[in-house]
Design a protein around this motif. Structure first.
Motif, PDB file in Angstrom:
ATOM      1  N   LEU A 112     -14.485  30.281 -56.806  1.00 12.48           N
ATOM      2  CA  LEU A 112     -14.459  28.869 -56.401  1.00 12.48           C
ATOM      3  C   LEU A 112     -13.109  28.518 -55.792  1.00 12.48           C
ATOM      4  O   LEU A 112     -13.032  27.764 -54.817  1.00 12.48           O
ATOM      5  CB  LEU A 112     -14.748  27.967 -57.603  1.00 12.48           C
ATOM      6  N   ALA A 124     -13.086  16.351 -54.209  1.00 10.81           N
ATOM      7  CA  ALA A 124     -14.252  15.802 -54.902  1.00 10.81           C
ATOM      8  C   ALA A 124     -14.892  16.862 -55.783  1.00 10.81           C
ATOM      9  O   ALA A 124     -15.192  16.616 -56.952  1.00 10.81           O
ATOM     10  CB  ALA A 124     -15.260  15.271 -53.878  1.00 10.81           C
ATOM     11  N   VAL A 125     -15.067  18.062 -55.217  1.00 18.29           N
ATOM     12  CA  VAL A 125     -15.680  19.137 -55.996  1.00 18.29           C
ATOM     13  C   VAL A 125     -14.831  19.436 -57.218  1.00 18.29           C
ATOM     14  O   VAL A 125     -15.332  19.571 -58.342  1.00 18.29           O
ATOM     15  CB  VAL A 125     -15.854  20.408 -55.133  1.00 18.29           C
ATOM     16  N   ILE A 128     -15.245  16.841 -59.896  1.00 14.52           N
ATOM     17  CA  ILE A 128     -16.538  16.887 -60.587  1.00 14.52           C
ATOM     18  C   ILE A 128     -16.588  18.063 -61.559  1.00 14.52           C
ATOM     19  O   ILE A 128     -16.975  17.911 -62.714  1.00 14.52           O
ATOM     20  CB  ILE A 128     -17.692  16.985 -59.572  1.00 14.52           C
ATOM     21  N   ILE A 129     -16.175  19.248 -61.097  1.00 11.17           N
ATOM     22  CA  ILE A 129     -16.346  20.393 -61.994  1.00 11.17           C
ATOM     23  C   ILE A 129     -15.336  20.365 -63.133  1.00 11.17           C
ATOM     24  O   ILE A 129     -15.522  21.023 -64.145  1.00 11.17           O
ATOM     25  CB  ILE A 129     -16.278  21.752 -61.251  1.00 11.17           C
ATOM     26  N   PRO A 132     -16.519  18.075 -67.203  1.00 12.35           N
ATOM     27  CA  PRO A 132     -17.040  18.474 -68.523  1.00 12.35           C
ATOM     28  C   PRO A 132     -15.928  18.805 -69.526  1.00 12.35           C
ATOM     29  O   PRO A 132     -16.131  18.693 -70.736  1.00 12.35           O
ATOM     30  CB  PRO A 132     -17.876  19.728 -68.214  1.00 12.35           C
ATOM     31  N   TRP A 185     -20.049  27.178 -67.853  1.00 14.59           N
ATOM     32  CA  TRP A 185     -20.213  25.942 -67.079  1.00 14.59           C
ATOM     33  C   TRP A 185     -19.079  24.958 -67.393  1.00 14.59           C
ATOM     34  O   TRP A 185     -18.482  24.346 -66.502  1.00 14.59           O
ATOM     35  CB  TRP A 185     -21.576  25.313 -67.390  1.00 14.59           C
TER      36      TRP A 185
ATOM     37  N   PHE B  22     -22.642  23.979 -57.492  1.00 13.42           N
ATOM     38  CA  PHE B  22     -22.012  23.999 -58.805  1.00 13.42           C
ATOM     39  C   PHE B  22     -21.631  22.582 -59.233  1.00 13.42           C
ATOM     40  O   PHE B  22     -21.870  22.164 -60.358  1.00 13.42           O
ATOM     41  CB  PHE B  22     -20.770  24.894 -58.752  1.00 13.42           C
ATOM     42  N   ALA B  23     -21.036  21.841 -58.282  1.00 13.01           N
ATOM     43  CA  ALA B  23     -20.616  20.472 -58.584  1.00 13.01           C
ATOM     44  C   ALA B  23     -21.839  19.575 -58.777  1.00 13.01           C
ATOM     45  O   ALA B  23     -21.894  18.771 -59.708  1.00 13.01           O
ATOM     46  CB  ALA B  23     -19.732  19.931 -57.471  1.00 13.01           C
ATOM     47  N   PHE B  25     -24.689  20.304 -59.822  1.00 13.93           N
ATOM     48  CA  PHE B  25     -25.336  20.543 -61.097  1.00 13.93           C
ATOM     49  C   PHE B  25     -24.774  19.611 -62.167  1.00 13.93           C
ATOM     50  O   PHE B  25     -25.522  18.970 -62.908  1.00 13.93           O
ATOM     51  CB  PHE B  25     -25.156  22.009 -61.510  1.00 13.93           C
ATOM     52  N   SER B  26     -23.438  19.509 -62.218  1.00 14.83           N
ATOM     53  CA  SER B  26     -22.818  18.623 -63.210  1.00 14.83           C
ATOM     54  C   SER B  26     -23.194  17.167 -62.960  1.00 14.83           C
ATOM     55  O   SER B  26     -23.456  16.412 -63.899  1.00 14.83           O
ATOM     56  CB  SER B  26     -21.298  18.771 -63.189  1.00 14.83           C
TER      57      SER B  26
END
Lengths: 317, 281
Positions: A112, A124-125, A128-129, A132, A185, B22-23, B25-26
């Motif tokens: 990634l 942005a990506v 978001i990732i 969590p 994840w 991937f993003a 999905f979250s």
């Protein structure tokens, strides 16, 4: 320390207040504050962190139910752990999480990082990732478990793709795999973010040289990116080891499907320690403490090994 | 030149969609969580992806009253803010001293604090339980507050030491020249100067304790003292006897997640940098 000292003397030539001017009343006034400023935090830390760690080391050598007399047992607790199949399974799971989940997380994070290096929307990506990571393990576990319910979203999707008999994900034989995928994840965003910050420091012209030389993606990664972020990878490996051994909530909340605790097949050492002390009939503080010491030893060994593995002169750039 | 062109081709073609998937999905999990919290249990399984036909606000009402998420939220808010304030009050002076008052103890004590970062909670929890039991502080929010503050010390002191070290020295020196005592310099010059680092440390502390489970699980017993994660676990447990109430459960999950999400949308960059930047520098 010497580096700091050198930096400190420089302003001292201009201003007498700098700490290097040992004799000045100002410096002495500051020195007097050192212990009053540090003491509260230090006392709290020693009383609630260091002393309990030493106490656990002592408890691990005794047979004790948490109250009443302690009975010195030497290394019996450790011997019993070695022979207990549940502990063996838990320890194996901890190692599996460390290496399999860690390996997958790092591979995915590297991938990634390389993709996001020059992608539109990378911020942005990344945001978001990363998210969590700041959500409670219990919540993540509930969400993750619910996705994999017999009639859950995952199985409905699989049926839509023509799989008539999707696996029973939350059955004991599959549950640990489901947990491991969930951990990947959750963790990937964290390490991707750190690696991205490290990659961003690498000067762009190095990659231009690569392009001129005709290096392919793998060569660029192997000979430019990886060496220049090696020290950060080392830090990530240490951070991962420490946090992987502590993982508890994400596994614990899968009990929701089966009772008080999840099936022993998915326990790791953190769950085993908890169960021995707080969830079995008679609290077994001795073996819970011994489990804690095993975890601590594992952290220690890994940190020392990783620092040795990653210790080398950082490339200056 | 052919080689130069070749590289961005396939990797961009496959790479970006993969990263976005991937993003997404979250994001999908978050959206689905919100939708589920507004559906009846039947609709959750029958049509997991459709919008709720009539939003079941009743789910929230049930979670908040019957399972007392309201009380748990109140407990958690008080506990978490109390912890953050006390943690900063104790660790900021320590971090300042460690980074700015140079004695021969500094590097030793800093390393000593850092040691705590590697000690798992499972290692210290047994003696802590015995100790708190002796002090009648088991099943007490005050007891849990003390534990949260104490166990926050290693990270917060470590984080703030780095931050104070990065601040310019000039203002402090000017204040000293103007005759301000070291004590006053700290409270009136350094603390305001370090505001952004202190706020970041507080936010990280709040986020960390908002969903804390292990200590809550061990040290709290009665239901009216439950924190949010204990309320969730309690809900899960009751579902085994009272039948599945997934809508109510997800209303509870949203109660835990939405404040964090709001905080993240508002302060995301600060949170990300606070949690990761130290590793790169």
């Amino acid at each position: 320390m010497t580096a700091t000292a050198v930096r400190e003397t420089e302003p001292a030539q201009r201003q007498p207040a700098a700490p290097a001017a040992q004799s000045s009343p100002l410096a002495r006034g500051r020195k007097r504050l050192f212990w009053p400023f540090i003491a509260p935090a230090l006392v709290l830390y020693v009383v609630f962190y260091i002393l309990p760690t030493l106490a656990t080391a002592w408890i691990s050598l005794n047979k004790w139910a948490g109250a009443g007399p302690m009975e010195f047992a030497g290394l019996d607790n450790y011997r019993r752990l070695l022979l207990d199949p549940v502990f063996q399974g838990s320890f194996a799971n901890t190692l599996t999480i460390l290496f399999a989940v860690g390996g997958a997380t790092f591979a995915l994070s590297f991938l990634l990082t390389m993709i996001l290096r020059d992608m539109a929307g990378r911020k942005a990506v990344r945001a978001i990732i990363f998210f969590p990571n700041i959500i409670s393990g219990i919540v993540l576990s509930i969400l993750w478990g619910f996705l994999f319910q017999a009639e859950g979203v995952v199985n409905q999707a699989l049926r839509a793709f023509g799989m008539d008999d999707p696996p029973n994900w939350l059955g004991t034989e599959n549950l640990f795999s489901v947990i491991m995928i969930g951990l990947v994840w959750v963790q990937t965003g964290f390490f991707t973010t750190i690696l991205m910050a490290a990659v961003d420091r690498i000067p762009k012209d190095l990659y231009e040289v690569c392009d001129l030389e005709g290096a392919n993606a793998w060569q660029r990664f192997r000979h430019v990116t990886l060496p220049l972020m090696w020290d950060v990878v080392g830090v990530c490996a240490v951070l991962w080891s420490i946090s992987a051994i502590k993982i508890f909530e994400f596994i614990y909340a899968f009990a929701g499907a089966a009772g008080q605790l999840p099936p022993t097949k998915v326990w790791n050492t953190a769950l085993y320690a908890y169960a021995e002390a707080f969830a079995s009939g008679v609290p077994k503080y001795g073996s819970a403490a011994a489990t804690g010491m095993v975890m601590l030893a594992l952290v220690g060994v890994l940190v020392v090994l990783l620092r040795r593995l990653f210790r080398r002169d950082t490339v200056q750039f | 030149m052919a080689m130069t062109r070749k590289f961005p081709g396939p990797s961009k073609l496959l790479g970006s969609p993969f990263a976005w998937l991937f993003a997404l999905f979250s994001v999908a999990v978050a959206v689905w969580m919100l939708l589920t919290s507004l559906k009846s249990t039947r609709a959750i399984f029958a049509e997991p992806w459709s919008l709720p036909t009539t939003p079941q606000w009743d789910n929230y009402a049930r979670a908040w009253t019957a399972s007392d998420f309201a009380g748990a939220t109140l407990n958690t808010v008080i506990l978490v803010f109390g912890t953050a304030v006390a943690t900063i009050a104790l660790s900021a002076p320590a971090a300042y001293a460690l980074s700015r008052i140079l004695t021969r103890w500094n590097s030793g004590i800093t390393a000593f604090f850092a040691l705590g970062l590697g000690i798992p909670s499972q290692v210290i929890i047994l003696p802590l339980y015995v100790m708190m039991n002796e002090l009648y502080l088991v099943d007490s929010l005050t007891g849990l507050w003390i534990l949260y503050v104490a166990t926050s010390m290693p990270f917060t002191v470590f984080f703030l030491t780095g931050f104070f070290g990065s601040l310019p020295k000039e203002l402090e020196e000017a204040a000293a020249l103007d005759g301000a005592s070291a004590n006053r310099t700290f409270w009136q010059i350094m603390l305001p100067l370090a505001r952004s680092g202190i706020i970041t440390a507080m936010i990280l502390n709040i986020i960390q304790h908002w969903g804390e489970t292990l200590f809550g699980l061990v040290f709290l017993q009665s239901e009216e003292k439950a924190t949010l994660s204990l309320a969730l676990l309690g809900f899960l447990q009751r579902m085994q006897y009272n039948g599945a109430d997934w809508g109510g459960l997800f209303a509870g999950v949203c109660t835990v997640v939405l404040p964090v999400l709001a905080c993240y949308i508002w302060l995301g960059r600060r949170i990300i940098e606070g949690m990761t930047l130290g590793s790169v520098k």
